[in-house]
Write an enzyme that holds these catalytic residues in place. Structure first.
Site, PDB file in Angstrom:
ATOM      1  N   CYS A 223     -10.848   6.442  12.465  1.00 67.56           N
ATOM      2  CA  CYS A 223     -11.113   7.454  11.445  1.00 67.56           C
ATOM      3  C   CYS A 223     -12.615   7.707  11.470  1.00 67.56           C
ATOM      4  O   CYS A 223     -13.246   7.572  12.517  1.00 67.56           O
ATOM      5  CB  CYS A 223     -10.620   6.984  10.074  1.00 67.56           C
ATOM      6  SG  CYS A 223     -11.355   5.438   9.535  1.00 67.56           S
TER       7      CYS A 223
ATOM      8  N   HIS B 166      -1.252 -15.097  -9.128  1.00 61.70           N
ATOM      9  CA  HIS B 166      -0.743 -13.770  -8.769  1.00 61.70           C
ATOM     10  C   HIS B 166       0.372 -13.948  -7.732  1.00 61.70           C
ATOM     11  O   HIS B 166       0.115 -14.265  -6.569  1.00 61.70           O
ATOM     12  CB  HIS B 166      -1.870 -12.905  -8.195  1.00 61.70           C
ATOM     13  CG  HIS B 166      -1.552 -11.446  -8.140  1.00 61.70           C
ATOM     14  ND1 HIS B 166      -0.679 -10.902  -7.224  1.00 61.70           N
ATOM     15  CD2 HIS B 166      -1.984 -10.414  -8.910  1.00 61.70           C
ATOM     16  CE1 HIS B 166      -0.600  -9.600  -7.418  1.00 61.70           C
ATOM     17  NE2 HIS B 166      -1.376  -9.272  -8.436  1.00 61.70           N
TER      18      HIS B 166
END
Length: 617
Positions: free
Chosen positions: A26, A539
């Site tokens: 990119c 988490h």
């Protein structure tokens, strides 16, 4: 920079040519599709001169280079004999990740062309503004065609790009884009009927996005069938002929009108958002754009922004918020460079800062602000403040380009000069607030090598004399370093230091005595404050918030007092994996800054109750 040498070193450290299934780039990153990601030497890659950072996300192994990435990618392709076929293929991911990953892959290749075309239109607007060119002149009309061509014939660009992603013929896709834009439809009077009974909606597809994406997706299913049923002797013309006819009929009768309807619905949504919550998107983008950049999600907003240009004539989704964020990233990096006494960091901070002000933020983000954390927080504060101003004043972009100082001309448009003036004020707010916040929050300036040994010795002595507090593993499995977690928020210690466990059993137990201060409604995370004030975040999995509590069973509620070893939560490992989510469970000390250090105390197999983390007070 020696592009060939850097490319050779990178190719070697990602596991060699045989480990690379595909590579592309990119604006700042090499994006590899590796056969075995474990073969890549991440730490050695990060130490290479010319590499700003390494990111693993959504099945891609990304090496952050900066604005020289195109030259490096070209050398990598030469060394590895990777041709155009080395584009990153579609990944087998969950629907949400796959959808946004697909949009990213399709729009990435045309981002430079979008930016270049947008700057031509912005330059023309500036020349008209200063009265150096007459908009009625032929010269203006010619250059306007240069800038407007991509937007008028967007279906051709997206046909080619999306066909590569869907792995079908880009040339047949371009023909189908031509069908949408062919002048024959303009001359037909409604109602239009194919074969005398199939209705064809008369639509102008110039500048459209969704129709050609739907058509190319349909082509990816029809083309293989056409190839399979066509005899070898006539396949060269029969297969593409059948593909064009069948897909073309689907396109003009179903996919095209449906895509156009989606565009109209989005236009209504944009109007509502601009009227009732115009401040929200620029504020969120200004504050949290760094996290979108980390995951590559910022490219997913490009099609939405382009739809805005096609339907409204201006954009509010990307430009204003990204302008605030990019200027903030560049400013934070510059302040670090000016303030640092470390020669390498000073050079990196200033160079990455200037690049960030021009709109390319990855060098500043990965090389400076994310690495030293507090400058990132400062950039988020400055970007959020400037984004809020941009939203409240309702600034628009009138063409697409990289958001930075040179992008001011894209704000010229509408009635009067208020829009571009407010864009300039947005830049000033971002720079001033970020500079002040970076200076106040500070950062841990790395010592020169001569001082490093002395500092290490002092830290060791302090650790020996410190008070230790052990955090038990809340689950059974394999303990791994936090840097191995495929989420930058955890692996870069953005929310705190700690460790992670790949679970072998779907049960979470209390790692210490304390209080459950937060049990998320989605049950994917638990926050506990231990009796001595250590804040522990557990988490469960990555991105599992998207499951909305499915496959989780909570045995406690917010505010409950918990004892070490008490069962807190159960979860179905296999069901979560089957839904496409990684079950690795980070265990974070969220108030890390309050302690001398936080150390991972285990690696390999652990059972509940074994020491996982040691906190030094």
């Amino acid at each position: 920079m020696d592009y060939k040498k850097l490319a050779a070193d990178i190719l070697k450290l990602v596991g060699g040519e045989k480990n690379v299934a595909g590579v592309t780039n990119c604006m700042t990153r090499l994006r590899f599709n590796l056969k075995e990601a474990g073969k890549a030497d991440v730490e050695s890659l990060k130490k290479l001169k010319g590499v700003q950072g390494v990111v693993t996300k959504n099945g891609q192994f990304q090496v952050v280079i900066g604005t020289d990435v195109g030259n490096v990618c070209e050398e990598v392709k030469k060394l590895g004999h990777f041709g155009e076929g080395s584009q990153i293929p579609a990944q087998n991911k969950g629907f949400v990740a796959g959808f946004f990953g697909g949009l990213t892959a399709i729009f990435q290749p045309i981002i430079p062309a979008l930016a270049g075309s947008g700057m031509i239109k912005a330059l023309l607007a500036l020349l008209v503004f200063v009265k150096w060119i007459d908009p009625a002149s032929q010269t203006y009309q010619i250059f306007n065609a240069f800038g407007d061509a991509l937007f008028s014939f967007m279906p051709f660009m997206l046909a080619f790009s999306s066909a590569k992603f869907f792995q079908c013929s880009p040339y047949v896709a371009a023909v189908l884009a031509g069908v949408l834009l062919h002048g024959s439809f303009a001359g037909l009077e409604a109602p239009i009927q194919l074969f005398g009974f199939i209705p064809v909606t008369k639509v102008g597809y110039g500048g459209s996005i969704v129709p050609i994406l739907l058509i190319t997706w349909a082509q990816s299913y029809i083309e293989p069938i056409a190839n399979r049923i066509s005899p070898k002797s006539v396949k060269i013309f029969l297969a593409p002929m059948l593909t064009i006819i069948v897909t073309g009929i689907i396109g003009i009768t179903v996919a095209g009108p449906l895509g156009n309807l989606v565009g109209q619905v989005l236009a209504v949504g944009f109007n509502w958002l601009n009227e009732y919550a115009g401040w929200l998107i620029p504020f969120l983008m200004g504050a949290f754009c760094p996290f979108f950049v980390m995951t590559g999600m910022h490219y997913c907003f490009a099609p939405i922004q382009t739809m805005q240009y096609a339907t409204l004539g201006y954009g509010t989704i990307l430009g204003p918020g990204m302008l605030a964020s990019n200027i903030a990233q560049g400013t934070a990096s510059l302040v670090v460079g000016v303030k640092s006494k470390n020669k390498d960091l000073k050079q990196l901070g200033i160079s990455a800062g200037v690049t960030g002000l021009m709109g390319i933020t990855e060098p500043a983000l990965y090389g400076v602000t994310l690495k030293y954390k507090r400058p990132l927080y400062a950039a988020m504060i400055g970007g959020g403040a400037a984004g809020l101003y941009a939203g409240i004043t309702g600034i628009h972009t009138y063409s697409s380009t990289t958001a930075g100082l040179l992008a001011l001309p894209v704000y010229i448009g509408g009635s009067g000069f208020g829009n571009v003036i407010n864009a300039a004020i947005t830049i000033v707010i971002s720079m001033v607030v970020t500079a002040a916040a970076t200076w106040i929050l500070g950062f841990d300036d790395p010592a020169e090598e001569s001082e490093a040994a002395e500092n290490t010795e002092k830290k060791t002595e302090a650790a020996a004399a410190s008070i230790k507090f052990d955090i038990a593993s809340p689950l059974k499995g394999t303990a791994v370093a936090l840097r191995e977690v495929k989420d930058e928020v955890f692996s870069k210690n953005i929310v705190g230091k700690g460790a992670a466990v790949i679970p072998s059993e779907g049960r979470i137990y209390a790692p210490a005595d304390g209080v459950a201060v937060s049990v998320f409604d989605t049950k994917h995370a638990i926050g506990i404050v231990a009796e001595n004030g250590v804040e522990i975040l557990i988490h469960i999995g990555l991105d599992t918030v998207e499951l909305k509590g499915k496959h989780f069973t909570a045995h406690i509620k917010e505010g409950d007092t918990v004892k070490k070893g008490q069962l807190l939560m159960e979860f179905d490992i296999e069901a979560i994996k089957a839904a496409g989510y990684d079950v690795v469970t980070p265990v974070i000390i969220s108030n890390t800054d309050a302690y001398l250090d936080v150390l991972a105390a285990a690696k390999g197999e652990v059972s509940t109750g074994d020491t996982l983390i040691t906190v030094l007070q």
